[in-house]
Write a protein that holds these residues in place. Structure first.
Motif, PDB file in Angstrom:
ATOM      1  N   THR A   1      -2.091   8.899   5.683  1.00 50.18           N
ATOM      2  CA  THR A   1      -3.149   7.893   5.746  1.00 50.18           C
ATOM      3  C   THR A   1      -3.071   7.140   7.069  1.00 50.18           C
ATOM      4  O   THR A   1      -2.036   6.591   7.417  1.00 50.18           O
TER       5      THR A   1
ATOM      6  N   ILE B   1      -3.598  -5.277   3.447  1.00 46.87           N
ATOM      7  CA  ILE B   1      -3.097  -3.934   3.139  1.00 46.87           C
ATOM      8  C   ILE B   1      -2.934  -3.099   4.407  1.00 46.87           C
ATOM      9  O   ILE B   1      -1.990  -2.312   4.523  1.00 46.87           O
TER      10      ILE B   1
ATOM     11  N   GLU C   1      -3.811   1.220  -2.748  1.00 43.13           N
ATOM     12  CA  GLU C   1      -2.369   1.439  -2.559  1.00 43.13           C
ATOM     13  C   GLU C   1      -1.935   2.776  -3.169  1.00 43.13           C
ATOM     14  O   GLU C   1      -1.086   3.476  -2.605  1.00 43.13           O
TER      15      GLU C   1
ATOM     16  N   LYS D   1       0.248  -4.354   6.022  1.00 45.04           N
ATOM     17  CA  LYS D   1       1.414  -3.944   5.235  1.00 45.04           C
ATOM     18  C   LYS D   1       1.777  -2.481   5.498  1.00 45.04           C
ATOM     19  O   LYS D   1       2.960  -2.142   5.611  1.00 45.04           O
ATOM     20  N   HIS D   2       0.757  -1.621   5.611  1.00 45.36           N
ATOM     21  CA  HIS D   2       1.011  -0.183   5.740  1.00 45.36           C
ATOM     22  C   HIS D   2       0.768   0.340   7.158  1.00 45.36           C
ATOM     23  O   HIS D   2       0.788   1.552   7.365  1.00 45.36           O
ATOM     24  N   ASP D   3       0.520  -0.583   8.095  1.00 44.66           N
ATOM     25  CA  ASP D   3       0.340  -0.215   9.497  1.00 44.66           C
ATOM     26  C   ASP D   3      -0.798   0.788   9.670  1.00 44.66           C
ATOM     27  O   ASP D   3      -0.637   1.856  10.269  1.00 44.66           O
ATOM     28  N   LEU D   4      -1.964   0.427   9.143  1.00 41.80           N
ATOM     29  CA  LEU D   4      -3.157   1.271   9.207  1.00 41.80           C
ATOM     30  C   LEU D   4      -4.214   0.625  10.092  1.00 41.80           C
ATOM     31  O   LEU D   4      -4.166  -0.563  10.393  1.00 41.80           O
TER      32      LEU D   4
ATOM     33  N   ILE E   1      -2.505   5.721  -0.669  1.00 41.23           N
ATOM     34  CA  ILE E   1      -1.871   5.755   0.654  1.00 41.23           C
ATOM     35  C   ILE E   1      -0.699   6.728   0.669  1.00 41.23           C
ATOM     36  O   ILE E   1       0.175   6.691  -0.203  1.00 41.23           O
TER      37      ILE E   1
END
Length: 398
Positions: A164, A191, A157, A194-197, A160
């Protein structure tokens, strides 16, 4: 004089292959070199694959479909489903090795200057693929003291940024042999959601799991990340067919696959004869894999037991793949590895290892570590470690 590209100047050398000239010199001296540096299995390629090529009745060696033979993709989908992976034909594009699949994945999901987080140490060519794609590797360090387990999610985290785009893992890992647990994969799934990766998983060593209580858990089995997950696969290790150069990129994300197809069309098609061999290899009997896994487990146990006998050497026991990282009582594993080939021999024999610093992107990390591939028969592994033990004594006295 015309100048080469900045990208070319920054392209890293392979820590696996850069010492080859020194190995060649050692062999010209008449020395036998035990190759612990490269993951080239000595296991026989299945006859069913070799015979398919020998018996192929081809009058014109044509291009295949850019996505690969439909018959191969159909059969591959059935293979995955038989192993509990819900993968359809439309989810698969055949590539020229897992290497091209990784290049397609990066090209389809990242622009120049974007960032990809990778737990290190990692497969050295990830550095090369990232450089070729104009992508910045952001490492998160795992350590030998923790057995190279997944670093805390908090460590991811912190790294990011708006640039990223993905997290990349190798499971089981090259060069560590670490097998990510279901819980660790689920943490990564959370994760990336959550972070749209994207979560890119290099799973080419999926079958190489050695302990009864351990099981491989694929990113393709995680519900809710169908748009995030990209799987990389290859026939190289599974069927001892490294020279075939056949792999695939797999995803349920239709936009990713449509984009990857454009890259596939640009390179025209994967090689025909190698696809013939790879499609036929899917008929390999289970007994082949049972024997191979049993053999590699014995080799792993033999190697680790022998390494643990050397004073000052630290090694994490791998759970999968066929590599381990060993920490040696030297300041520079690069210098030691070159010295082994250039200067040292034990009764006309020496060993070749891969310095592990090249498997990190963080500077000055892993300087005293080497990657060892246990792809030799047990007697040769025992002899190799005996040479290594004596070499360390001589090296540290000079």
């Amino acid at each position: 004089m015309p100048k080469i590209s900045s990208k070319g100047q920054h392209m890293p050398e392979s820590p696996i292959r850069k010492l080859v000239p020194y190995a060649e010199i050692a062999k010209k001296k008449g020395h036998k070199v035990y190759h612990l540096n490269i993951g080239q299995p000595d296991i026989k390629t299945p006859d069913v694959a070799l015979n398919a090529v020998k018996n192929a009745d081809i009058k014109v060696l044509e291009y295949s479909h850019s996505a690969g033979f439909e018959s191969y993709r159909t059969k591959l989908s059935a293979y995955y489903k038989s192993h509990g992976l819900p993968i359809e034909v439309a989810d698969i594009i055949i590539t020229t090795g897992g290497s091209e699949a990784l290049l397609f994945a990066m090209g389809s999901t990242m622009d120049s200057g974007d960032e990809i987080i990778i737990p290190e140490p990692f497969y050295a060519n990830y550095n090369g693929f990232s450089t070729a794609s104009g992508v910045k590797v952001v490492p998160v360090i795992s350590t030998i003291d923790e057995g190279f387990a997944l670093p805390p999610i908090a460590a991811f985290e912190k790294l990011i940024t708006p640039k990223t785009k993905a997290i990349l893992i190798c499971n089981p890992g090259n060069p560590t042999g670490y097998l990510y647990s279901k819980e660790e994969i689920m943490q990564l799934a959370e994760i990336v959601k959550k972070h749209d990766l994207f979560l890119i998983a290099d799973e080419v060593y999926r079958e190489f799991i050695y302990d009864e209580n351990d099981k491989h858990f694929s990113v393709m089995n995680v519900p809710g990340i169908e748009e995030n997950a990209i799987m990389i696969d290859s026939v190289s290790k599974r069927y001892s067919m490294c020279g075939a150069r056949i792999g695939c990129i797999v995803s349920k994300n239709k936009e990713v696959m449509a984009t990857a197809m454009k890259f596939a069309q640009a390179r025209l098609s994967p090689p025909t004869y190698a696809q013939i061999a790879s499609e036929a290899a899917l008929d390999t009997p289970q007994s082949y894999f049972d024997d191979v896994i049993s053999e590699y487990k014995e080799r792993r146990d033999t190697l680790i037991a022998e390494l643990q006998k050397i004073e000052g050497v630290k090694v994490a026991t791998p759970k999968g793949a066929f590599y381990c990282i060993a920490k040696l009582p030297v300041k520079s594993a690069d210098d030691f590895a070159q010295w082994l080939l250039e200067t040292y021999d034990n009764n006309g024999e020496t060993v070749m290892v891969a310095p592990a610093a090249g498997f990190y992107s963080t500077p000055n990390v892993g300087l005293d570590e080497v990657r060892i591939a246990y792809v030799l028969k047990k007697e040769d592994l025992i002899r190799s470690v005996a040479i290594l033990k004596e070499a360390l004594k001589v090296y540290n006295q000079k």
